[in-house]
Design a protein around this motif. Structure first.
Motif, PDB file in Angstrom:
ATOM      1  N   SER A  84       0.849  -1.188   0.000  1.00 54.89           N
ATOM      2  CA  SER A  84       0.000   0.000   0.000  1.00 54.89           C
ATOM      3  C   SER A  84       0.886   1.240   0.000  1.00 54.89           C
ATOM      4  O   SER A  84       2.017   1.221   0.486  1.00 54.89           O
ATOM      5  CB  SER A  84      -0.951  -0.002   1.196  1.00 54.89           C
ATOM      6  OG  SER A  84      -0.226  -0.091   2.401  1.00 54.89           O
ATOM      7  N   THR A 110      -5.292   5.656 -12.208  1.00 54.12           N
ATOM      8  CA  THR A 110      -6.091   4.434 -12.116  1.00 54.12           C
ATOM      9  C   THR A 110      -6.781   4.087 -13.429  1.00 54.12           C
ATOM     10  O   THR A 110      -6.785   2.925 -13.844  1.00 54.12           O
ATOM     11  CB  THR A 110      -7.148   4.571 -10.991  1.00 54.12           C
ATOM     12  OG1 THR A 110      -6.472   4.844  -9.772  1.00 54.12           O
ATOM     13  CG2 THR A 110      -7.960   3.311 -10.839  1.00 54.12           C
ATOM     14  N   ARG A 126      -5.773  -8.525  -5.971  1.00 55.01           N
ATOM     15  CA  ARG A 126      -6.718  -7.457  -5.612  1.00 55.01           C
ATOM     16  C   ARG A 126      -6.059  -6.106  -5.829  1.00 55.01           C
ATOM     17  O   ARG A 126      -4.925  -5.890  -5.401  1.00 55.01           O
ATOM     18  CB  ARG A 126      -7.146  -7.555  -4.147  1.00 55.01           C
ATOM     19  CG  ARG A 126      -7.779  -8.859  -3.759  1.00 55.01           C
ATOM     20  CD  ARG A 126      -9.210  -8.980  -4.295  1.00 55.01           C
ATOM     21  NE  ARG A 126      -9.809 -10.229  -3.900  1.00 55.01           N
ATOM     22  CZ  ARG A 126      -9.814 -11.331  -4.634  1.00 55.01           C
ATOM     23  NH1 ARG A 126      -9.228 -11.348  -5.807  1.00 55.01           N
ATOM     24  NH2 ARG A 126     -10.405 -12.425  -4.212  1.00 55.01           N
ATOM     25  N   SER A 128      -6.885  -1.851  -5.328  1.00 53.73           N
ATOM     26  CA  SER A 128      -7.851  -0.950  -4.699  1.00 53.73           C
ATOM     27  C   SER A 128      -7.377   0.493  -4.777  1.00 53.73           C
ATOM     28  O   SER A 128      -6.194   0.773  -4.867  1.00 53.73           O
ATOM     29  CB  SER A 128      -8.122  -1.355  -3.253  1.00 53.73           C
ATOM     30  OG  SER A 128      -6.938  -1.307  -2.490  1.00 53.73           O
ATOM     31  N   ASP A 130      -9.702   4.579  -4.800  1.00 51.18           N
ATOM     32  CA  ASP A 130     -10.865   5.296  -5.310  1.00 51.18           C
ATOM     33  C   ASP A 130     -10.505   6.708  -5.768  1.00 51.18           C
ATOM     34  O   ASP A 130     -11.365   7.505  -6.070  1.00 51.18           O
ATOM     35  CB  ASP A 130     -11.982   5.342  -4.267  1.00 51.18           C
ATOM     36  CG  ASP A 130     -11.511   5.935  -2.950  1.00 51.18           C
ATOM     37  OD1 ASP A 130     -10.368   6.395  -2.863  1.00 51.18           O
ATOM     38  OD2 ASP A 130     -12.311   5.926  -1.999  1.00 51.18           O
TER      39      ASP A 130
END
Length: 148
Positions: A84, A110, A126, A128, A130
């Motif tokens: 992360s 993104t 995965r 992630s 936003d």
């Protein structure tokens, strides 16, 4: 550069080697310790977990998971690896590339990363985020089927 290897694990920067899904805790910690300071961690249902910081990224590793309440399958050895980004670096590319199939996941917005990857992501991977850039990626061992 970190390189995600779905179904295998994560290639570490330099010549630190590869974190392979299923490997034992000691070997995993040894590999990570060659590039960063290893710190103890905790993950619910895992027998061991640790983390390390590297150039604005947080690496989280855990293993030997047990599914006593059937929340997940039992997985011996290294079960999950996550990377992360530091929250203060989310407005631009990451200082350290995190690559999947030659695409720097944290190096481009993104939308561009999603277009380049398409829809065929492995089920063990995965992504992630936003915002403008992805914030985290992880790769997990495939669940071991429990025989009844």
């Amino acid at each position: 550069m970190f390189e995600l290897l779905p179904e295998v694990g994560l290639r570490l920067p330099g010549r630190a080697g590869t974190l392979r899904l299923g490997m034992d805790e000691r070997a995993a910690q040894w590999a990570v310790a060659t590039v960063a300071d290893v710190r103890d961690g905790w993950v619910c249902g895992a027998s061991w977990a640790f983390s390390a910081r590297y150039r604005g990224l947080m690496l989280n590793v855990y293993g030997d998971t047990t599914g006593r309440r059937s929340w997940h399958q039992d997985t011996p050895g290294l079960a999950g690896i996550g990377l992360s980004r530091d929250p203060f670096t989310l407005t631009g590319p990451s200082a350290c590339p995190v690559v999947l199939w030659g695409i720097d996941l944290f190096g481009y917005p993104t939308a561009e990363v999603s277009d380049a990857l398409g829809e065929g992501l492995p089920p063990s991977l995965r992504l992630s985020g936003d915002g403008l850039y992805l914030t985290a990626v992880s790769v997990h061992a495939e669940p071991v089927l429990v025989e009844s």
